[in-house]
Design an enzyme around this catalytic site. Structure first.
Site, short mmCIF file in Angstrom:
data_model
loop_
_atom_site.label_atom_id
_atom_site.label_comp_id
_atom_site.label_asym_id
_atom_site.label_seq_id
_atom_site.Cartn_x
_atom_site.Cartn_y
_atom_site.Cartn_z
N ASP A 40 0.85 -1.20 0.00
CA ASP A 40 0.00 0.00 0.00
C ASP A 40 0.88 1.24 0.00
O ASP A 40 2.06 1.19 0.34
CB ASP A 40 -0.96 0.01 1.20
CG ASP A 40 -0.25 0.11 2.54
OD1 ASP A 40 0.81 -0.53 2.70
OD2 ASP A 40 -0.75 0.82 3.43
N ASP A 75 8.70 3.90 -1.21
CA ASP A 75 7.95 3.55 0.00
C ASP A 75 6.65 2.85 -0.35
O ASP A 75 5.64 3.48 -0.52
CB ASP A 75 7.69 4.83 0.81
CG ASP A 75 6.93 4.59 2.09
OD1 ASP A 75 6.82 3.43 2.53
OD2 ASP A 75 6.44 5.57 2.65
N GLU A 101 0.17 -0.75 5.86
CA GLU A 101 1.24 -0.14 6.64
C GLU A 101 1.03 1.36 6.80
O GLU A 101 1.29 1.93 7.86
CB GLU A 101 2.61 -0.40 5.97
CG GLU A 101 3.81 -0.22 6.91
CD GLU A 101 4.36 1.21 6.96
OE1 GLU A 101 5.11 1.52 7.90
OE2 GLU A 101 4.04 2.02 6.08
N THR A 110 -17.31 35.68 5.03
CA THR A 110 -17.22 36.17 6.41
C THR A 110 -17.99 35.26 7.34
O THR A 110 -19.07 35.59 7.81
CB THR A 110 -17.74 37.61 6.48
OG1 THR A 110 -18.97 37.67 5.76
CG2 THR A 110 -16.76 38.57 5.85
N ARG A 166 5.80 11.16 17.08
CA ARG A 166 6.78 10.10 16.90
C ARG A 166 7.36 9.77 18.27
O ARG A 166 7.71 10.69 19.02
CB ARG A 166 7.91 10.56 15.97
CG ARG A 166 7.45 10.95 14.60
CD ARG A 166 7.26 9.74 13.71
NE ARG A 166 6.56 10.15 12.50
CZ ARG A 166 6.35 9.36 11.45
NH1 ARG A 166 6.79 8.11 11.46
NH2 ARG A 166 5.71 9.80 10.41
N HIS A 198 6.13 10.25 1.12
CA HIS A 198 4.88 10.87 1.60
C HIS A 198 4.63 12.23 0.96
O HIS A 198 3.68 12.91 1.33
CB HIS A 198 4.86 11.02 3.14
CG HIS A 198 4.89 9.71 3.87
ND1 HIS A 198 4.44 9.57 5.15
CD2 HIS A 198 5.32 8.47 3.49
CE1 HIS A 198 4.60 8.30 5.54
NE2 HIS A 198 5.13 7.63 4.54
#
Lengths: 456, 456
Positions: free
Chosen positions: A88, A119, A152, A314, A327, A426
């Site tokens: 994936d 990746d 993943e 507005t 992380r 990414h």
């Protein structure tokens, strides 16, 4: 028997063509609209494993995306290597920032541009092609098992159950994963630590509907403003994370360990130029390598609220949202951190708004040993291919499942990654070097060979 | 000669049908994709003015959306009333929060649900129908001019030029605008102040591309986090606006004026229940009516950055943006405030990000007199229709053009609004009461009659 370098040279174009077919499948796990493509990708991977010579290949259903399994057991007396990877990919948004379409792989300057090129499609597929070589040339030195999953990028939500239910089938001596980066093509390296992850989504609700900012502005709390205030308070003036208890379990490195870590080649000026920034940012008292390697972090991955179209509206929005991930480093625990975040965020929310914290997924941090047979085998294999001894590094990314493998299967992992930090993982324009791909394929059979030899 | 109440009763269904046709045209001025609908709407308004009996009707082109003009001059010796309104509407996003489609008017509980029903199609169209009555029944007491524009919701960017180029054509004695609210059907009111507006868009840029939050997080400034910190700093702990010089020109009301203002009926518990909030928010030292009526405000109208789709993406975004507007009170100046904001925002931005501030549009605050002939005529007309004397209020909204009318044409404005604060202006499920619409039509000829009488 052809040696691996010759075999790679002779089959280069086919290896690229097959990877390109794989990259054309938009197997985005985060977005349900790609569900069909995800399933096609699993079938594709299974088919390629069969063609390469794997036995008992199966697309194993889970509550989410399927897991592809395959194996070749040549001799129960030999060690078994379990190869993990994921088919994936991350969402490709924002599409408009890609120079070429994310799911139409394009080669420029020797790099393959496509979502998933590094990746992890380009990396796990090296193992499939290395396996093909070892089968065809009778060069298998170990038994081999493949477990290629499809979740993943969304936290491997169903892999844990699969692993627990298949401990017998997954029995092995070591796990090898190619889903990390090296320092450079001139200086190979092996990652020896992965950070854990706690990912949450927060929603701040003010009034029960969008309001006219002229009629109600100034008198009713604006959830976008309040969300900004809450997010702003999550880092203190030294950029420490201001969640009580957040650092309680963090293992501090010794002065010696920190010194070793900072010896990795790193040029701050190059780093800033590459990113187009005038200055770096981060937790006071730590270097950039430490900030990304051994320190926990908190990042806003997305924020939205109110009118975000063209022109001006507005409005005082009813809701504002953010995606926030942390992380984690040893010995932080993702469940505990998610709980701490939730408790803290709810406690600092003023009574004129409502907040909701929804946990997305998490994973545990892990440190891999550098004195193991597997590490030494990887070191030797890389040394052979690159002519330089690889150095150990601590990467900032997360492969949450590594901690689970250790816990459930009792197996250590070796992180044999061939990517580069500049691969735009990414991000738009993700890429993977053709050379990295081919050198990876060349290195893997050596790893198997040395692992078998050193295990004796 | 039919009296107005009878005429309205007899023509009620047609008045509603015509308004519904007007509401079906999605004349959203903020979004270029509705350009064609905006032009159709201008033609529709022109046609209806012609049918009602106006002379010299013209769809006047501008650099942006056209302005519809029409007039009926019966006697140069009589006073002239210039009616201003706008046929453009706010964007209808988010569409999914509408109970019925925004451009398919639907009646529920006596209210017309549609974008623009109250702001301002339903209100300016009352003047067209009142005009029709006065023409058909030979009841015109004043000369009348119409100027209905199509850019009010995007700052009336081209109306200024039109007004300056047409001072002769627009010559009048007073301007009447129905684009504001009353307190309730039981307590009519007349707004005597409008706030100005300064609207900006800010962009915070960190790295030159979206980054992997594991690889770079903690070491590179996250523009979403920095934007949050910048926005958080714009209000201090007392919710005063923390831009140096922001309050310099604010006219403070006397204790007496504040007392009068706070005498308007207002139930804080009802207010909170209606909005579904547990507590109100706002500038310390002021009441809710003061916060929305006489104090300047700063609101985030929209915020966005990073991944905002389904699921989780571990990205450190390259950019984060916000739309921010400030409501201004006498004697603040929108250009000066925009400059102060820009200077301040740029000055507080740290060197690890770049910020850009783009001004959208502005308008000046205005106070209308309560001792004028026009105000008294409006007061008498409302008293006749509702049976209760209207009270003066200070509304929080902005009709930036009112200050310009005063400056260029030397004309004062009377704000004869029939909406309610609960009409969901600028929000999903905007509505306008059928009764408000019909009572507005009944009141307008009385205003003309009393204005002519009191002007003698």
């Amino acid at each position: 028997m052809q040696n691996i370098k010759e075999y790679v040279e002779a089959n280069k174009q086919r290896f690229l063509d097959e990877l390109f077919d794989l990259l054309r499948l938009p197997s985005v796990s985060a977005d349900p609209k790609f569900k069909g493509d995800v399933e096609k990708t699993a079938e594709f991977v299974a088919q390629k494993l069969r063609e390469a010579g794997a036995d008992n290949v199966e697309v194993c259903p889970t509550a989410g995306n399927p897991i592809v399994y395959g194996e070749k057991i040549i001799d129960p007396a030999l060690p078994t290597v379990l190869t993990y990877g994921h088919y994936d990919v991350q969402p490709a948004d924002p599409y408009e920032l890609w120079d070429t379409p994310p799911f139409e792989p394009t080669v420029r300057d020797g790099k393959i541009y496509a979502r998933g090129s590094a990746d992890d499609k380009g990396q796990f597929y090296m193992h499939v092609k290395a396996f093909e070589y070892m089968i065809k040339n009778d060069a298998l030195a170990c038994n081999i098992k493949f477990m290629i999953e499809g979740e993943e990028e969304v936290g491997s939500v169903n892999l844990g159950t699969f692993v627990k239910e298949n401990t017998e089938r997954l029995k092995a001596d070591v796990i090898v994963i190619s889903d990390t980066s090296m320092i450079s093509m001139a200086q190979p390296s092996l990652e020896t630590g992965l950070r854990g992850l706690s990912y949450v989504e927060v929603e701040v609700t003010g009034p029960n509907r969008d309001l006219h900012s002229g009629v109600y502005g100034g008198a009713v709390a604006n959830p976008a403003t309040i969300l900004a205030k809450l997010i702003a308070s999550l880092h203190d003036e030294n950029n420490h994370i201001a969640i009580p208890g957040f650092y309680d379990d963090v293992v501090e490195l010794t002065a010696e360990e920190r010194k070793a870590l900072n010896e990795a080649p790193f040029d701050i000026e190059e780093y800033k130029t590459d990113l187009g920034i005038q200055n770096i940012w981060g937790e006071k008292g730590f270097t950039t390598l430490e900030r990304t390697g051994i320190r926990p972090t908190l990042e806003v991955n997305g924020i939205w609220g109110g009118y975000i179209g063209e022109g001006a509206k507005t409005v005082l929005p009813s809701k504002a949202n953010a995606k926030i991930s942390m992380r984690l480093v040893p010995n932080q625990n993702s469940h505990r951190i998610t709980e701490l975040f939730k408790k803290h965020f709810e406690s600092i929310a003023p009574d004129y708004v409502k907040v909701e914290v929804k946990p997305h997924h998490g994973g545990e941090p892990v440190v891999t040993p550098t004195d193991s047979v597997a590490y030494k085998a990887a070191e030797k294999a890389l040394h052979d291919t690159f002519g330089v001894k690889p150095i150990p590094t601590r990467g900032g990314g997360s492969i949450p499942i590594v901690a689970l493998f250790e816990e459930v299967l009792g197996l250590k992992t070796v992180l044999l990654g061939f990517g580069l930090d500049s691969d735009n993982l990414h991000s738009p324009n993700e890429k993977y070097g053709i050379e990295n791909y081919l050198m990876g394929i060349s290195t893997i059979p050596l790893f198997h060979k040395y692992y078998a030899e050193l295990s004796k």
